[in-house]
Design a protein around this motif. Structure first.
Motif, PDB file in Angstrom:
ATOM      1  N   GLU A  41       0.847  -1.196   0.000  1.00 36.11           N
ATOM      2  CA  GLU A  41       0.000   0.000   0.000  1.00 36.11           C
ATOM      3  C   GLU A  41       0.879   1.240   0.000  1.00 36.11           C
ATOM      4  O   GLU A  41       1.700   1.431   0.900  1.00 36.11           O
ATOM      5  N   TYR A  42       0.708   2.060  -1.024  1.00 37.67           N
ATOM      6  CA  TYR A  42       1.504   3.270  -1.176  1.00 37.67           C
ATOM      7  C   TYR A  42       0.631   4.384  -1.743  1.00 37.67           C
ATOM      8  O   TYR A  42      -0.453   4.137  -2.283  1.00 37.67           O
ATOM      9  N   ASN A  43       1.140   5.606  -1.625  1.00 41.13           N
ATOM     10  CA  ASN A  43       0.541   6.708  -2.365  1.00 41.13           C
ATOM     11  C   ASN A  43       1.047   6.643  -3.800  1.00 41.13           C
ATOM     12  O   ASN A  43       2.253   6.494  -4.045  1.00 41.13           O
ATOM     13  N   TYR A  44       0.108   6.762  -4.747  1.00 36.32           N
ATOM     14  CA  TYR A  44       0.451   6.733  -6.155  1.00 36.32           C
ATOM     15  C   TYR A  44       0.230   8.112  -6.777  1.00 36.32           C
ATOM     16  O   TYR A  44      -0.746   8.796  -6.463  1.00 36.32           O
ATOM     17  N   SER A  45       1.140   8.497  -7.639  1.00 35.60           N
ATOM     18  CA  SER A  45       1.003   9.719  -8.428  1.00 35.60           C
ATOM     19  C   SER A  45       1.462   9.411  -9.844  1.00 35.60           C
ATOM     20  O   SER A  45       2.526   8.813 -10.037  1.00 35.60           O
ATOM     21  N   ILE A  46       0.655   9.799 -10.820  1.00 40.98           N
ATOM     22  CA  ILE A  46       0.920   9.444 -12.212  1.00 40.98           C
ATOM     23  C   ILE A  46       1.549  10.637 -12.928  1.00 40.98           C
ATOM     24  O   ILE A  46       0.988  11.736 -12.958  1.00 40.98           O
ATOM     25  N   LEU A  47       2.727  10.415 -13.511  1.00 41.10           N
ATOM     26  CA  LEU A  47       3.489  11.478 -14.187  1.00 41.10           C
ATOM     27  C   LEU A  47       3.203  11.477 -15.682  1.00 41.10           C
ATOM     28  O   LEU A  47       3.131  10.425 -16.313  1.00 41.10           O
ATOM     29  N   PHE A  48       3.042  12.682 -16.244  1.00 41.42           N
ATOM     30  CA  PHE A  48       2.832  12.842 -17.682  1.00 41.42           C
ATOM     31  C   PHE A  48       3.799  13.909 -18.213  1.00 41.42           C
ATOM     32  O   PHE A  48       4.268  14.773 -17.480  1.00 41.42           O
ATOM     33  N   SER A  49       4.064  13.826 -19.514  1.00 39.84           N
ATOM     34  CA  SER A  49       4.871  14.835 -20.193  1.00 39.84           C
ATOM     35  C   SER A  49       4.188  15.194 -21.505  1.00 39.84           C
ATOM     36  O   SER A  49       3.626  14.325 -22.178  1.00 39.84           O
ATOM     37  N   ASN A  50       4.249  16.463 -21.878  1.00 43.59           N
ATOM     38  CA  ASN A  50       3.650  16.923 -23.136  1.00 43.59           C
ATOM     39  C   ASN A  50       4.729  17.260 -24.166  1.00 43.59           C
ATOM     40  O   ASN A  50       4.600  18.209 -24.935  1.00 43.59           O
ATOM     41  N   ILE A  51       5.797  16.448 -24.149  1.00 42.60           N
ATOM     42  CA  ILE A  51       6.934  16.631 -25.056  1.00 42.60           C
ATOM     43  C   ILE A  51       7.253  15.279 -25.697  1.00 42.60           C
ATOM     44  O   ILE A  51       7.257  14.255 -25.011  1.00 42.60           O
ATOM     45  N   ILE A  52       7.523  15.284 -26.995  1.00 41.73           N
ATOM     46  CA  ILE A  52       7.947  14.065 -27.678  1.00 41.73           C
ATOM     47  C   ILE A  52       9.401  13.769 -27.300  1.00 41.73           C
ATOM     48  O   ILE A  52      10.267  14.636 -27.413  1.00 41.73           O
ATOM     49  N   ASP A  53       9.670  12.543 -26.866  1.00 40.58           N
ATOM     50  CA  ASP A  53      10.996  12.201 -26.360  1.00 40.58           C
ATOM     51  C   ASP A  53      12.023  11.991 -27.460  1.00 40.58           C
ATOM     52  O   ASP A  53      13.163  12.436 -27.345  1.00 40.58           O
ATOM     53  N   SER A  54      11.635  11.262 -28.523  1.00 42.87           N
ATOM     54  CA  SER A  54      12.644  10.851 -29.497  1.00 42.87           C
ATOM     55  C   SER A  54      12.130  10.994 -30.922  1.00 42.87           C
ATOM     56  O   SER A  54      10.945  11.212 -31.158  1.00 42.87           O
ATOM     57  N   THR A  55      13.031  10.839 -31.853  1.00 37.56           N
ATOM     58  CA  THR A  55      12.697  10.918 -33.277  1.00 37.56           C
ATOM     59  C   THR A  55      12.091   9.599 -33.731  1.00 37.56           C
ATOM     60  O   THR A  55      12.670   8.537 -33.514  1.00 37.56           O
ATOM     61  N   TYR A  56      10.930   9.677 -34.370  1.00 37.83           N
ATOM     62  CA  TYR A  56      10.256   8.469 -34.818  1.00 37.83           C
ATOM     63  C   TYR A  56      10.658   8.128 -36.256  1.00 37.83           C
ATOM     64  O   TYR A  56      10.596   8.981 -37.143  1.00 37.83           O
ATOM     65  N   SER A  57      11.095   6.904 -36.472  1.00 35.52           N
ATOM     66  CA  SER A  57      11.476   6.415 -37.801  1.00 35.52           C
ATOM     67  C   SER A  57      12.505   7.355 -38.438  1.00 35.52           C
ATOM     68  O   SER A  57      13.527   7.654 -37.830  1.00 35.52           O
ATOM     69  N   ASP A  58      12.207   7.882 -39.632  1.00 38.47           N
ATOM     70  CA  ASP A  58      13.168   8.745 -40.316  1.00 38.47           C
ATOM     71  C   ASP A  58      13.006  10.209 -39.949  1.00 38.47           C
ATOM     72  O   ASP A  58      13.689  11.075 -40.511  1.00 38.47           O
ATOM     73  N   SER A  60      10.284  12.057 -40.369  1.00 33.61           N
ATOM     74  CA  SER A  60       9.319  12.788 -41.183  1.00 33.61           C
ATOM     75  C   SER A  60       7.981  12.993 -40.459  1.00 33.61           C
ATOM     76  O   SER A  60       7.236  13.913 -40.792  1.00 33.61           O
ATOM     77  N   LEU A  61       7.695  12.120 -39.497  1.00 34.55           N
ATOM     78  CA  LEU A  61       6.427  12.229 -38.767  1.00 34.55           C
ATOM     79  C   LEU A  61       6.557  13.023 -37.473  1.00 34.55           C
ATOM     80  O   LEU A  61       5.661  13.769 -37.102  1.00 34.55           O
ATOM     81  N   CYS A  62       7.670  12.836 -36.779  1.00 34.74           N
ATOM     82  CA  CYS A  62       7.880  13.584 -35.534  1.00 34.74           C
ATOM     83  C   CYS A  62       9.352  13.482 -35.140  1.00 34.74           C
ATOM     84  O   CYS A  62      10.053  12.556 -35.552  1.00 34.74           O
ATOM     85  N   HIS A  63       9.806  14.424 -34.341  1.00 29.41           N
ATOM     86  CA  HIS A  63      11.219  14.456 -33.984  1.00 29.41           C
ATOM     87  C   HIS A  63      11.391  14.740 -32.495  1.00 29.41           C
ATOM     88  O   HIS A  63      10.460  15.148 -31.803  1.00 29.41           O
ATOM     89  N   LYS A  64      12.593  14.512 -32.023  1.00 33.53           N
ATOM     90  CA  LYS A  64      12.927  14.697 -30.617  1.00 33.53           C
ATOM     91  C   LYS A  64      12.618  16.117 -30.145  1.00 33.53           C
ATOM     92  O   LYS A  64      12.733  17.087 -30.897  1.00 33.53           O
ATOM     93  N   ASN A  65      12.168  16.213 -28.896  1.00 33.81           N
ATOM     94  CA  ASN A  65      11.925  17.488 -28.210  1.00 33.81           C
ATOM     95  C   ASN A  65      10.805  18.319 -28.824  1.00 33.81           C
ATOM     96  O   ASN A  65      10.721  19.524 -28.589  1.00 33.81           O
ATOM     97  N   TYR A  66       9.932  17.670 -29.593  1.00 33.09           N
ATOM     98  CA  TYR A  66       8.788  18.386 -30.166  1.00 33.09           C
ATOM     99  C   TYR A  66       7.809  18.751 -29.051  1.00 33.09           C
ATOM    100  O   TYR A  66       7.402  17.898 -28.256  1.00 33.09           O
ATOM    101  N   ILE A  67       7.426  20.023 -28.988  1.00 27.94           N
ATOM    102  CA  ILE A  67       6.511  20.511 -27.959  1.00 27.94           C
ATOM    103  C   ILE A  67       5.080  20.351 -28.454  1.00 27.94           C
ATOM    104  O   ILE A  67       4.679  20.994 -29.437  1.00 27.94           O
ATOM    105  N   CYS A  68       4.310  19.511 -27.783  1.00 27.17           N
ATOM    106  CA  CYS A  68       2.914  19.323 -28.171  1.00 27.17           C
ATOM    107  C   CYS A  68       2.053  20.488 -27.675  1.00 27.17           C
ATOM    108  O   CYS A  68       2.345  21.107 -26.645  1.00 27.17           O
TER     109      CYS A  68
END
Length: 367
Positions: A41-58, A60-68
């Motif tokens: 039994e613990y206190n739970y807290s769920i962490l979220f980020s609104n930033i893309i972490d890494s570059t997807y594929s080549d 062309s679709l999304c890249h690292k550090n993209y701010i959503c």
């Protein structure tokens, strides 16, 4: 963030941000399931980020550090699942039959049931006490809307979104960056790397990737945060953005990069520079860094030479900077052609166990 002073990861699941999607002005409700690694039994807290972490594929679709852009959480809650039927594929699973969720509790953000997520924001839910047994699943249910919401396209976890006919397997929902709990631990451990570290190639929902096995071997005195992400590359982490920021919140960091850098055409010198930058950046923060060689991946042509040169660089040059070097090729590569993967480019369950066992024997004195 104050969050990291109190909370640590309590799952081996990898769930960073790869791409973004739109609900097209509709309000959607989704569920994602994470296996709990340590009971109690613990206190739970769920962490979220609104930033893309890494570059997807080549890229062309999304890249690292993209701010959503801004999006909306209309409501959120967590529940408990005990009966996950992992013999079925996610597309075959039926909520209420193969997956029963109960004991739902509403979670809030700064005391409010709704949360407007701001561009580039890191945020977490208010703490809520919950008792989970080891290997039970925590269900995160979110009702959300927006035109630029980050998500995890290559997720290995069960993810479902409700439509007019019920719950359907879909990855188009926000993922938690960390299932945080306030469990007291001796040391916080993180694994950062690409899809191999995330667990792609292993049996979905079985948690048989190499660092899940390794975490079990190291033991419950520690916490473990899987920051592996499909298509991730050293060049992304070396930019010192949101992805490496997460790694810095830990004490011991396992680093395993290079496959995607090689396959996506990054130069040998750039890959060497990026790996050195990652290690030096983490060491500057006072972290213990366990660096691994670039795993075998059935490389062809000039990629074999680049792979060999980078691994020689890791073993001969970076050994004086990192706290420890582990050569995973000795257990993953074929004897006659080390650049070819004995257990598949994305190692299967058996390969990941062999890897974890060899790695544990090599680093257990550090714990």
């Amino acid at each position: 963030m104050l969050f990291f002073n109190e909370f640590c990861s309590n799952t081996y699941a990898g769930s960073g941000n790869q791409l973004y999607f739109s609900t097209n002005n509709e309000i959607k409700t989704g569920r994602v399931f994470y296996k709990i690694s340590t009971g109690g039994e613990y206190n739970y807290s769920i962490l979220f980020s609104n930033i893309i972490d890494s570059t997807y594929s080549d890229g062309s679709l999304c890249h690292k550090n993209y701010i959503c852009d801004s999006w909306m959480i209309h409501s959120a809650k967590i529940g408990k699942c005990k009966n996950m039927d992992i013999s079925k594929s996610y597309s075959e699973m039926i909520m209420g039959e193969d997956i029963i969720v109960d004991e739902f509790k509403e979670i809030t953000f700064a005391g409010l049931t709704a949360k407007k997520v701001m561009p580039g924001e890191f945020f977490s839910s208010d703490p809520i006490k919950y008792n989970f047994e080891k290997d039970e699943f925590i269900c995160i249910e979110l009702t959300f809307s927006g035109n630029c919401i980050p998500y995890h396209e290559e997720s290995m976890m069960p993810v479902f979104v409700k439509d007019g006919e019920g719950w359907k397997h879909s990855k188009h929902m926000p993922f938690a960056g960390m299932i945080g709990c306030d469990r007291a631990v001796k040391t916080k451990v993180a694994y950062i790397g690409d899809s191999i570290t995330q667990g792609c190639g292993t049996t979905p929902n079985k948690y048989s990737h190499w660092n899940a096995f390794l975490s079990e071997m190291i033991g419950e005195e520690y916490s473990f945060w899987n920051l592996g992400l499909g298509f991730g590359r050293a060049n992304d982490a070396a930019s010192d953005g949101a992805w490496l920021f997460k790694a810095k919140q830990n004490d011991i960091i396992f680093v395993c990069y290079g496959v995607n850098d090689i396959l996506q055409g990054q130069s040998e010198e750039q890959i060497k520079k990026d790996l050195e930058t990652i290690v030096k950046t983490l060491k500057k923060e006072g972290k213990t860094v366990i660096l691994q060689t670039v795993p075998p991946f059935d490389y062809q042509g000039h990629h074999i030479r680049i792979w060999e040169n980078i691994n020689n660089f890791i073993k001969n040059e970076l050994k004086d900077i990192a706290d420890h070097i582990f050569d995973n090729v000795q257990c993953l590569g074929k004897e006659d052609i080390p650049s070819n993967a004995k257990f598949g480019g994305h190692p299967n369950d058996d390969g990941c166990y062999v890897w974890a066992k060899a790695l544990y024997e090599d680093i257990k004195h550090m714990f």
